[in-house]
Design an enzyme around this catalytic site. Sequence first.
Site, PDB file in Angstrom:
ATOM      1  CB  SER A 371       3.726  27.478 -53.899  1.00 22.15           C
ATOM      2  OG  SER A 371       4.029  27.897 -52.581  1.00 22.15           O
ATOM      3  NE  ARG A 372       2.585  19.521 -52.038  1.00 23.11           N
ATOM      4  CZ  ARG A 372       3.765  19.097 -52.438  1.00 23.11           C
ATOM      5  NH1 ARG A 372       4.849  19.551 -51.831  1.00 23.11           N
ATOM      6  NH2 ARG A 372       3.900  18.245 -53.426  1.00 23.11           N
ATOM      7  CB  VAL A 373       3.183  28.056 -48.393  1.00 19.66           C
ATOM      8  CG1 VAL A 373       2.879  29.256 -47.514  1.00 19.66           C
ATOM      9  CG2 VAL A 373       3.939  26.993 -47.600  1.00 19.66           C
TER      10      VAL A 373
END
Length: 516
Positions: A371-373
């Site tokens: 998850s890049r967040v």
Amino acid sequence: MDRDRSELVRALDETFDAFNRVVAETPRDFNLQEIGVVRYVGQGIALVEGLPSVKSEELVRFPGDILGMVFNIDPGEIGVILLDESDRLKAGFEVHRTGRVLDVPVGPALLGRVVDAAGRALDNRGTLRLSMRRPVEREVPAIMDRDPVTVPLQTGIKVVDALIPIGRGQRELILGDRQTGKTAIAVDTIINQKESGVICVYCAIGKRNSAVAKVIADLKEHGAMEYSIVVVATEDDPPGLQFTTPYAATTMAEYFLEGGRDVLIVYDDLTRHARAYRELSLLLRRPPGREAFPGDIFYIHSRLLERSTHLRRELGGGSLTALPIVETEAQNISAYIPTNIISITDGQIYLSPDLFQKGILPAVDVGKSVSRVGGKTQLPAYRAVAGDLRLSYAQFEELEAFARFGTRLDEETRKRIDRGRRVREILKQAQYDPMAVPEQIALFLAVNEGLLDETALDEIDREERKIRRRVRDALPELWVEILAGRELTHGDREVLIRAAREALSPASEVVQGANY
């Protein structure tokens, strides 16, 4: 000669003046229309001559109330994708402009309904009577209209919420081979929104009728249809309808987004969407590129997924979270369509067929998922228990693979492998059983503190249910505080660990058995 020319000019002027007087005196009760003619009908497309003023993506109407959308505008003909079955359509039929683009009804009355991309009801509950309509193709929100993604979207799935967190306004791809549980993760996420106030839109693209019916039945059984909209284009529908369906579903979701609501939309799946677009493009003789997909295949998905966002508070503060689903072949995540959508989204959840065959469900491959967040959207309580879990779990998988060679292991390594196997058992979860955050936190604390080290692997599920029940019944105040986003203090950790230890004690089992 000059006199003859002047007389001719005077005669023409008098003729034009007479014509203008007739036009001015004629009642304006006639209606001029452009009419085209069908020259060719293919599988889901039609080629039309005429209609010189028609515009791109304009709706046109054929006899029998068949609708089509203008796709190609060439000098000699117009390429139209059909939104209805074309069996009754033949060359020579007339085509009429409608003067409008494809639009769909929007509003709260859509909740609980099953519709198609044109807004027609498919659930035998009567016609939708909504006065507000919006075009299916809309501009994406500007960068300055967006706020950072900071609020979590809880899926109720332990491995996702702890290791691959999703935020409201994020785009998280779900991908894997067929029959690995991609739709199951999306459906469980929708079911988990029951008490969260999140509006859900499930968009089925090119799926079998039986598969769509099962999803609808699951949503009804778990009380999720009352806050959900299902937009359907099955494999039996024309490719034009399959192509426009995700855009129509997004428009329906944006109505609630612009009203300040949080919305979740599932695209199931974009692989079939890309194939429908490829079919239309090849039939309309657009130049093929890699794997016969047209050159703008990336753009059709980017303009769709860029509509998901978290709006600024001045614009209502709503969010639209997207969970696109993509099907891979032979675990090839570097194929054309998967890599396209990976580059558009903010992370991916990869489902491994190897894990699925071993019975590790959900079959999430933690090493290939991201998850890049990330932790920016996670509730603070997770950081106290799940911070090192991802790394330690990945190390366990490496150690376990090494141990298969039969090498003699030292005691420390053997303990780490045993602990990792219990973590893997804890991360397993049955479908339709979403888990609240405090329950997840207590389970992770229990396994990290070694409370399950002496428990047999096949007994983990039974012990897990004891801990969940104990936390739910004995710690209502801490439950509320964790959900409210409070940091997990040392005292809170001790309270949760003590509750887990009490739940696992033989005395607790006797008491629970007596109560039962």
